[in-house]
Design an enzyme around this catalytic site. Structure first.
Site, PDB file in Angstrom:
ATOM      1  N   PHE A  14       0.828  -1.214   0.000  1.00  0.00           N
ATOM      2  CA  PHE A  14       0.000   0.000   0.000  1.00  0.00           C
ATOM      3  C   PHE A  14       0.861   1.261   0.000  1.00  0.00           C
ATOM      4  CE2 PHE A  14      -3.366  -2.340   2.829  1.00  0.00           C
ATOM      5  CZ  PHE A  14      -3.719  -3.146   1.762  1.00  0.00           C
ATOM      6  N   TYR A 153      -2.803  -9.788  16.073  1.00  0.00           N
ATOM      7  CA  TYR A 153      -2.886  -8.844  14.941  1.00  0.00           C
ATOM      8  C   TYR A 153      -4.179  -8.033  15.059  1.00  0.00           C
ATOM      9  CZ  TYR A 153      -3.196  -6.855  10.289  1.00  0.00           C
ATOM     10  OH  TYR A 153      -3.321  -5.966   9.240  1.00  0.00           O
ATOM     11  N   LYS A 157      -4.719  -3.950  15.552  1.00  0.00           N
ATOM     12  CA  LYS A 157      -5.497  -3.087  14.652  1.00  0.00           C
ATOM     13  C   LYS A 157      -6.708  -2.492  15.378  1.00  0.00           C
ATOM     14  CE  LYS A 157      -2.916  -3.109  10.993  1.00  0.00           C
ATOM     15  NZ  LYS A 157      -2.304  -1.885  10.464  1.00  0.00           N
ATOM     16  N   GLY A 184      -9.769  -4.899   3.675  1.00  0.00           N
ATOM     17  CA  GLY A 184      -9.846  -6.352   3.817  1.00  0.00           C
ATOM     18  C   GLY A 184      -8.673  -6.972   3.080  1.00  0.00           C
ATOM     19  N   LEU A 185      -8.901  -8.176   2.536  1.00  0.00           N
ATOM     20  CA  LEU A 185      -7.780  -8.937   1.960  1.00  0.00           C
ATOM     21  C   LEU A 185      -7.204  -8.274   0.706  1.00  0.00           C
ATOM     22  CD1 LEU A 185      -9.353 -12.449   2.438  1.00  0.00           C
ATOM     23  CD2 LEU A 185      -7.142 -11.748   3.383  1.00  0.00           C
ATOM     24  N   GLU A 189       2.823  -7.896  -0.026  1.00  0.00           N
ATOM     25  CA  GLU A 189       3.778  -8.816   0.619  1.00  0.00           C
ATOM     26  C   GLU A 189       3.286  -9.238   2.009  1.00  0.00           C
ATOM     27  OE1 GLU A 189       7.683  -7.009   0.479  1.00  0.00           O
ATOM     28  OE2 GLU A 189       7.545  -6.716  -1.676  1.00  0.00           O
TER      29      GLU A 189
HETATM   30  P1  NDP Z   1       3.566  -5.084   2.871  1.00  0.00           P
HETATM   31  O1  NDP Z   1       4.222  -6.178   3.630  1.00  0.00           O
HETATM   32  O2  NDP Z   1       3.504  -5.172   1.399  1.00  0.00           O
HETATM   33  O3  NDP Z   1       4.221  -3.669   3.285  1.00  0.00           O
HETATM   34  C1  NDP Z   1       4.439  -3.375   4.637  1.00  0.00           C
HETATM   35  C2  NDP Z   1       5.258  -2.115   4.762  1.00  0.00           C
HETATM   36  O4  NDP Z   1       5.455  -1.833   6.175  1.00  0.00           O
HETATM   37  C3  NDP Z   1       6.637  -2.247   4.147  1.00  0.00           C
HETATM   38  O5  NDP Z   1       6.962  -1.075   3.439  1.00  0.00           O
HETATM   39  C4  NDP Z   1       7.564  -2.388   5.335  1.00  0.00           C
HETATM   40  O6  NDP Z   1       8.821  -1.780   5.098  1.00  0.00           O
HETATM   41  C5  NDP Z   1       6.822  -1.562   6.402  1.00  0.00           C
HETATM   42  N1  NDP Z   1       7.242  -1.959   7.741  1.00  0.00           N
HETATM   43  C6  NDP Z   1       7.001  -3.126   8.381  1.00  0.00           C
HETATM   44  N2  NDP Z   1       7.636  -3.139   9.565  1.00  0.00           N
HETATM   45  C7  NDP Z   1       8.297  -1.948   9.672  1.00  0.00           C
HETATM   46  C8  NDP Z   1       9.148  -1.380  10.644  1.00  0.00           C
HETATM   47  N3  NDP Z   1       9.458  -2.027  11.785  1.00  0.00           N
HETATM   48  N4  NDP Z   1       9.648  -0.147  10.433  1.00  0.00           N
HETATM   49  C9  NDP Z   1       9.361   0.520   9.289  1.00  0.00           C
HETATM   50  N5  NDP Z   1       8.561   0.042   8.317  1.00  0.00           N
HETATM   51  C10 NDP Z   1       8.048  -1.195   8.512  1.00  0.00           C
HETATM   52  O7  NDP Z   1       2.078  -5.015   3.489  1.00  0.00           O
HETATM   53  P2  NDP Z   1       0.810  -4.086   3.133  1.00  0.00           P
HETATM   54  O8  NDP Z   1       1.163  -3.029   2.179  1.00  0.00           O
HETATM   55  O9  NDP Z   1      -0.302  -4.994   2.811  1.00  0.00           O
HETATM   56  O10 NDP Z   1       0.529  -3.481   4.579  1.00  0.00           O
HETATM   57  C11 NDP Z   1       0.511  -2.104   4.840  1.00  0.00           C
HETATM   58  C12 NDP Z   1      -0.442  -1.875   6.005  1.00  0.00           C
HETATM   59  O11 NDP Z   1      -1.748  -2.311   5.649  1.00  0.00           O
HETATM   60  C13 NDP Z   1      -0.089  -2.630   7.285  1.00  0.00           C
HETATM   61  O12 NDP Z   1      -0.326  -1.785   8.382  1.00  0.00           O
HETATM   62  C14 NDP Z   1      -1.087  -3.790   7.287  1.00  0.00           C
HETATM   63  O13 NDP Z   1      -1.354  -4.251   8.581  1.00  0.00           O
HETATM   64  C15 NDP Z   1      -2.290  -3.139   6.660  1.00  0.00           C
HETATM   65  N6  NDP Z   1      -3.281  -3.998   6.053  1.00  0.00           N
HETATM   66  C16 NDP Z   1      -2.935  -4.910   5.082  1.00  0.00           C
HETATM   67  C17 NDP Z   1      -3.924  -5.688   4.501  1.00  0.00           C
HETATM   68  C18 NDP Z   1      -3.631  -6.714   3.471  1.00  0.00           C
HETATM   69  O14 NDP Z   1      -4.462  -7.634   3.284  1.00  0.00           O
HETATM   70  N7  NDP Z   1      -2.530  -6.639   2.750  1.00  0.00           N
HETATM   71  C19 NDP Z   1      -5.340  -5.521   4.871  1.00  0.00           C
HETATM   72  C20 NDP Z   1      -5.563  -4.556   5.908  1.00  0.00           C
HETATM   73  C21 NDP Z   1      -4.577  -3.820   6.442  1.00  0.00           C
HETATM   74  P3  NDP Z   1      10.264  -2.421   5.469  1.00  0.00           P
HETATM   75  O15 NDP Z   1      10.078  -3.901   5.596  1.00  0.00           O
HETATM   76  O16 NDP Z   1      11.145  -2.009   4.345  1.00  0.00           O
HETATM   77  O17 NDP Z   1      10.611  -1.760   6.756  1.00  0.00           O
HETATM   78  C1  8X3 Z   2      -5.164  -7.654   6.902  1.00  0.00           C
HETATM   79  C2  8X3 Z   2      -6.440  -8.306   6.520  1.00  0.00           C
HETATM   80  O1  8X3 Z   2      -8.016 -10.223   7.056  1.00  0.00           O
HETATM   81  O2  8X3 Z   2      -5.658 -10.726   7.071  1.00  0.00           O
HETATM   82  O3  8X3 Z   2      -5.366  -6.665   7.849  1.00  0.00           O
HETATM   83  O4  8X3 Z   2      -6.633  -9.434   8.836  1.00  0.00           O
HETATM   84  S1  8X3 Z   2      -6.695  -9.728   7.422  1.00  0.00           S
END
Ligand code: NDP
Ligand code: 8X3
Length: 253
Positions: A14, A153, A157, A184-185, A189
């Protein structure tokens, strides 16, 4: 109005899509994350396609002194932050609590909750100087629902949901908007990280239905950002059409 936007977790998913979308609209962006090489690559790609300013600020959101050092080290012409997008976050594991790993729990709480607190606290003084201060937190449907194995988790959230509401109250007098996106989903990565690098297991999560992609969430972020100054989009939940809630999916297999 062109804004200066700090995005956490811009090395993937994102955050990366939001960085590209914001830059394409001409905003100046500060991109953060731990993987500096990815930030370098993103900066050079954006600078080729868009005429937008990009500043790289690598740090680990779990390290409060690193967060403070990074934010206070911003050059003067990058201190005019208007928007903070708290996006960095992760899930680790999907075990029942009795079988869970405390290292996984700590990493989720340290990143998703404490990391968001550290960054927000460090950036608020800049937002207060802006005429368009805005915080956009990336929560999750797991911030209002709970599913088997989601325990910690989901708790992290739920904390983001509570902190979004708390900040909206506390920053009211400063006219700083506080919004939350609860996806949601989405295929990023996220699941590879959740399953500690097991790409096959991660791919299974998205089999049999069309998951969200990062650009879907970037579009929502832009909608929130582009709302008129007197409008605060408090909360948007967005799921794939095939997902009714945190545990009901219309899968074809
Ligand atoms: P990705 O794994 O693709 O990206 C996660 C990002 O978070 C990376 O840029 C990573 O950067 C950064 N990050 C993780 N840990 C750290 C840290 N300790 N310090 C700095 N940066 C950090 O996941 P998403 O893009 O899917 O997730 C982004 C957000 O969306 C998260 O908060 C996730 O919980 C939330 N989310 C995701 C969903 C999904 O289904 N994908 C649904 C709902 C919410 P780096 O590793 O380089 O530090
Ligand atoms: C990420 C979506 O459904 O894996 O926040 O919790 S879920």
């Amino acid at each position: 109005m062109k804004k200066t936007i700090l995005i956490t977790g811009a090395t993937a998913g994102f955050g990366e899509a939001m960085a590209r979308a914001c830059a394409a609209e001409g905003h100046r962006i500060i991109i953060t994350g731990r993987r500096k090489k990815r930030l370098d690559k993103l900066k050079s790609e954006i600078e080729i396609s868009d005429n937008s300013g990009v500043f790289i600020l690598p740090f680990d959101v779990r390290d409060q002194s690193a967060v403070n050092t990074a934010i206070t080290s911003l050059p003067e012409n990058w201190q005019n932050i208007d928007v903070l997008i708290n996006n960095a976050g992760l899930a680790r594991g999907k075990s029942f609590l009795e079988a869970g790993e405390s290292a996984d729990w700590n990493e989720m709480i340290d990143t998703n909750v404490k990391g968001l607190l550290y960054v927000t606290r460090a950036v608020i003084p800049f937002l207060k100087n802006s005429k368009a201060g805005h915080i956009i937190n990336v929560g999750s449907i797991a911030g209002t629902e709970v599913y088997p194995g989601g325990n910690v988790y989901c708790a992290s959230k739920h904390a983001v949901n509570a902190l979004s509401k708390a900040l909206r109250i506390e920053l009211l007098k400063d006219a700083i908007r506080v919004s939350q996106i609860r996806p949601g989903l989405a295929e990023t990565e996220f699941s590879v990280v959740r399953y500690h690098g097991d790409a096959e297991k991660a791919a299974q999560v998205y089999k049999g239905f069309e998951a969200l992609i990062a650009e879907d969430i970037a579009r929502v972020a832009l909608f929130i950002l582009n709302s008129p100054a007197h409008v605060c989009i408090n909360d948007i939940e967005v799921t794939p059409t095939a997902q009714a809630n945190a545990y009901l999916l219309n899968k074809s297999e």
